[in-house]
Design an enzyme around this catalytic site. Structure first.
Site, mmCIF file in Angstrom:
data_model
loop_
_atom_site.group_PDB
_atom_site.id
_atom_site.type_symbol
_atom_site.label_atom_id
_atom_site.label_comp_id
_atom_site.label_asym_id
_atom_site.label_seq_id
_atom_site.Cartn_x
_atom_site.Cartn_y
_atom_site.Cartn_z
ATOM 1 C CG ASP A 275 -1.600 1.333 1.367
ATOM 2 O OD1 ASP A 275 -2.686 1.097 0.681
ATOM 3 O OD2 ASP A 275 -1.492 2.001 2.116
ATOM 4 C CD GLU A 317 -2.414 2.182 -3.140
ATOM 5 O OE1 GLU A 317 -3.534 2.999 -3.497
ATOM 6 O OE2 GLU A 317 -1.782 2.489 -2.460
HETATM 7 C C1 NOJ Z 1 -4.511 3.366 -0.090
HETATM 8 C C2 NOJ Z 1 -5.784 2.346 0.225
HETATM 9 O O1 NOJ Z 1 -6.329 1.779 -0.940
HETATM 10 C C3 NOJ Z 1 -6.957 3.368 0.916
HETATM 11 O O2 NOJ Z 1 -8.052 2.701 1.102
HETATM 12 C C4 NOJ Z 1 -6.327 3.833 2.163
HETATM 13 O O3 NOJ Z 1 -7.211 4.766 2.849
HETATM 14 C C5 NOJ Z 1 -4.786 4.679 1.979
HETATM 15 N N1 NOJ Z 1 -4.052 3.799 1.187
HETATM 16 C C6 NOJ Z 1 -4.193 4.985 3.026
HETATM 17 O O4 NOJ Z 1 -4.033 4.035 3.906
#
Ligand code: NOJ
Length: 649
Positions: A275, A317
C-alpha cells in the site's frame, strides 16, 4: 474472396505453507501466535460449528483434477501472477461465520468453493491486522496480529491452506508507509522522544517542511503535518492525521518492516499488495514521491523475498503516471528487481472515458505512453476497488468530464474521485458491464476484480467516506443477504436493499440458478481467458482502423522470443505446455450503436479466426481488409491459430 462478415452478439455457451521457520519476532514487541480454535469450541453459527448457517454452496461443475501450480509432481511456476485472475476481498464484508455482524476469516474460508467455482486464481485481502478501523484497516495498530473481529492467526493459516488445496493463492495488503496513531510504536515515539522509538516517525518543530508534497485526502485533511500535544512537535502523514508516516530513514524501521513481511511469508502467504509505496521517504525540494531511497528500499525487500520466498509476489500500489510506475518494477536487465506487479492506475479512468465518449483514444493514448515492462513483471489492471474511482491520473478537463458523466450527485464524489461501484456507474447496463469486463480480461495485465462486481452489486452513496462500496456481499435473498445471521441492526454496514440492487433480487444464489446471469457470464469469460495464457503473457499491439469507436488489438505470445521462466533456484527451464505460442484478436465497440470496422489483417493471410466464446469459425483472412460489424457495446475475441492448422480443417 469476400472477407465480409456480419455478426451479432451471441449468448455465451454454456499446502504450500512454508512451515520451514518459526515466525520471526520483531522489534519492538514479539507476538505469541494466537491459538487454533478446535471444532468443538466454534461459536454457534460458525461454518462447520454447531448450528452452522454457512453451508457449502452446490456449485455446478466444480473444477476438478490436479491444481497446476500446487501439484507436487512438478515445479511451481514462479511467475504465476502473470497469468492469474485476482479477486479483491474485504473480509469484513464477505461472510460472517460467527454471527456477530462482521465478516471474518472463517466466513471467507467457507466461501472458497464459490471462488474456486468462479475460477479466480488469487485472493487479495484488504488489511487483516489489528486496527481501530478508522481507515478500513489501513490504520494498523499491530502488524503481527489478526484483527480480533476477523479471527486469529490459526484461522488465517487455515484460510491459506484451504485456498492452496483449491489452487487459489492468497495475498494481503501490507501498509508500510504508516501506522495507526494507536500503534505502540507511535505511542512510545510521542511520549519518549529519546527512547528506542523516538525516531520511528517523522517529527518537526515547524509544519513547513516538504511543502511541495500534495495532500491526498483533500476531503478531510488541510495539511500533511499534525501537532502532537504530548511530544510538542508536528508529525508527518500523507493520509489521515490519525495515520502517522513511519520514518524510513531510520534503519530500525526498515528492519522492523522486513520482519513483518517475513512473519506473514513464513505463515504461507503468497505475497503482498504494498500500500502507498511511493511515499516511504521524504526529501526537501521534492514532492516526496517515487524517491530514489524508496526504490532502494524496495530492492532490498525484493532481494529478501527472492532469497527465501521465490514464488511470492509484491504488487505495488503506486497511483502515478506510467513512466513513474514502471520504476517500481526495477531494473529490466534483471527481469525486474523491485515489485513483480504494479497497478496501472491511469488506464482505469480512461476505460470509463473512452466508452462514454465512444472513442478509443483515451485507452490508445495511455497504452502508447506506457513503457515496456521487465520480462518477469506484470501490470495489475482493474475497473473498481474498495476506494473511490481515483481521478488523480487525468487532466483537469478529463476530471470534469468524468464527474459530469459518472458523478451526477455530489454525494458520489470523494476526495479526487467517484465513490461508486461498477454496475451503478454503468447504469446497470448489461451490455456495458460485459464490454468493461471483456476489456478488463483482455487488456495487457492481470485482471483484479472487486468482490460483488461479478454479480453487478450496487452501492450506497448515503454511507460515509468509501463505505458505500464496501457493503455486505449478497449471497441469498435471506436475512442480511446470507452474509450474516445476526440482527440486521448489528451489521457493520447495512446491505444494499433498494429495488434494483437489493439483495432480495440481486444475489449469488439467484444468479447461479440463471444460466444467462452476469455471474455465469463472468465465470465463462474467466474460463476462456485462462484457456489462452496469451492474455496474461502476450504482447499487446493495437490495430488502427478508420472507425474511432472500435478498439482492436492483437495479443501475441511467441514462446521462442520469450525468456525462459526463472525457477526458484535461479535455474532456467524450458517453457511448459501452457506457454504454447498463441494469438488472440480482440475487437471492441465502445459505442452504444452498431459499428462496422475494416481491419488490415494482411499479416495473418490464410488464418481462419475462431470466435472464442462459441468456437465458431469466421471467414479466412485474405488480401482485402477484414470487415466486421459489431452490435452496440459488442466485442469479439478471436483466436488466430497458425495458418497451417487452418489448412488441416
Ligand atoms: C490506499 C488504500 O487503498 C486506501 O484505502 C487507504 O485509505 C490509503 N491507502 C491510506 O492508507
Amino acid at each position: 474472396m469476400t472477407e465480409h462478415e456480419s455478426a451479432t452478439r451471441r449468448p455465451a455457451p454454456a499446502p504450500h505453507h512454508a512451515g520451514n521457520a518459526e515466525p520471526h519476532s520483531v522489534v519492538p514487541h514479539s507476538v505469541v501466535p494466537q491459538p487454533a480454535v478446535p471444532q468443538s469450541a466454534m461459536p454457534a453459527g460458525a461454518p462447520g460449528g454447531p448450528g452452522s448457517s454457512v453451508t457449502a454452496q452446490p456449485f455446478a461443475s466444480p473444477p476438478s483434477g490436479p491444481v497446476p501450480d500446487f501439484a507436487l509432481d512438478r515445479p511451481r511456476d514462479p511467475e504465476w501472477y502473470r497469468r492469474a485472475v485476482f479477486y479483491e476481498v474485504l473480509i469484513r464484508g464477505f461472510q460472517d461465520a460467527n454471527g456477530d455482524g462482521t465478516g471474518d476469516i472463517r466466513g471467507l474460508t467457507s466461501r472458497l468453493d464459490y471462488l474456486q467455482w468462479l475460477g479466480i486464481d488469487c485472493i487479495w485481502l484488504l488489511p487483516i491486522y489489528e486496527s481501530p478501523l478508522r481507515d478500513g484497516g489501513y490504520d494498523i495498530s499491530d502488524f503481527m496480529r489478526v484483527l480480533g473481529d476477523y479471527g486469529n492467526i490459526a484461522d488465517f493459516v487455515e484460510l491459506v491452506e484451504e485456498s492452496h488445496k483449491r489452487g487459489i493463492r492468497v495475498i494481503a495488503d501490507l501498509v508500510m508507509n504508516h501506522t495507526s496513531d494507536q500503534h505502540p510504536w507511535f505511542q512510545a515515539s510521542r511520549s519518549e522522544p529519546d527512547g528506542p522509538f523516538g525516531d520511528f516517525y517523522v517529527w518537526s518543530d515547524e509544519p513547513d517542511k516538504y511543502a511541495d508534497a500534495r495532500i491526498i485526502f483533500v476531503d478531510t485533511e488541510t495539511s500533511n503535518w499534525t501537532f502532537d500535544p504530548v511530544r510538542g512537535q508536528y508529525y508527518w502523514h500523507r493520509f489521515f492525521s490519525h495515520q502517522p508516516d513511519l520514518n524510513f530513514e531510520n534503519p530500525n524501521v526498515q528492519d522492523a518492516m522486513i520482519e513483518v513481511l517475513r512473519f506473514w511469508l513464513d505463515l504461507g502467504i503468497d505475497g503482498f499488495r504494498l500500500d502507498a509505496v511511493p511515499y516511504l521517504y521524504e526529501r526537501e525540494g521534492t514532492n516526496c514521491e517515487n524517491l530514489k531511497e524508496t526504490h532502494e528500499y524496495l530492492k532490498r525487500i525484493r532481494a529478501e523475498v527472492d532469497k527465501l520466498y521465490p514464488d511470492r509476489v509484491l504488487l505495488a500500489e503506486a497511483n502515478q503516471w506510467p513512466a513513474d510506475v514502471v520504476q517500481y518494477f526495477g531494473d529490466p536487465e534483471t527481469g525486474g528487481n523491485e515489485c513483480h506487479m504494479a497497478f496501472h492506475f491511469p488506464l482505469m479512468p480512461r476505460i470509463f472515458m473512452a466508452v462514454r465518449r465512444e472513442q478509443r483514444y483515451p485507452i490508445s493514448e495511455i497504452l502508447a505512453q506506457t513503457p515496456k515492462i521487465p520480462a518477469g513483471c506484470q501490470w495489475g489492471i482493474f475497473l473498481r476497488n474498495h476506494d473511490e474511482l481515483t481521478l488523480e491520473m487525468v487532466t483537469d478537463d478529463e476530471r470534469d468530464y468524468m464527474y459530469t458523466e459518472y458523478a451526477k450527485d455530489p454525494r458520489m464524489k470523494a476526495n479526487i474521485g467517484i465513490r461508486r461501484r461498477l454496475a451503478p456507474l454503468l447504469d446497470n447496463d448489461r451490455n456495458q458491464l460485459e464490454l468493461f469486463t471483456a476489456l478488463l480480461l483482455s487488456l495487457p495485465g492481470s485482471p483484479v476484480m472487486y468482490y460483488g462486481d461479478e454479480i453487478g452489486m450496487g452501492d450506497n452513496i448515503w454511507l460515509g467516506d468509501r463505505d458505500g462500496v464496501r457493503t455486505p456481499m449478497q449471497w441469498t435473498p435471506d436475512r442480511n443477504g446470507g452474509f450474516s445471521s445476526t440482527d440486521p441492526q448489528r451489521l457493520y454496514l447495512p446491505p444494499v436493499m433498494d429495488p434494483i440492487y437489493g439483495y432480495q433480487s440481486l444475489n449469488v444464489e439467484a444468479q447461479q440458478r440463471t444460466p444467462q446471469s452476469l455471474l455465469h457470464w463472468t465465470r465463462r469469460m474467466i474460463e476462456i481467458r485462462k484457456r489462452f495464457p496469451v492474455f496474461g503473457l502476450g504482447a499487446y499491439e493495437e490495430l488502427t482502423s478508420s472507425n474511432p469507436s472500435v478498439l482492436a488489438f492483437v495479443r501475441d505470445y511467441d514462446v521462442a522470443s520469450t525468456l525462459p521462466m526463472r525457477q526458484p533456484d535461479g535455474e532456467h527451464v524450458a517453457p511448459r505446455e501452457h506457454d504454447a505460442a498463441d494469438r488472440i484478436l480482440c475487437v471492441n465497440n465502445l459505442s452504444r450503436f452498431p459499428q462496422p470496422v475494416e481491419l488490415d489483417l494482411r499479416r495473418f493471410i490464410g488464418v481462419t479466426p475462431i470466435e472464442c466464446m462459441g468456437g465458431v469459425t469466421f471467414p479466412p483472412i485474405g488480401e482485402l481488409s477484414y470487415l466486421l460489424t459489431l452490435p452496440g457495446h459488442g466485442f469479439y475475441w478471436f483466436q488466430l491459430p497458425p495458418a497451417r492448422e487452418d489448412h488441416d480443417r
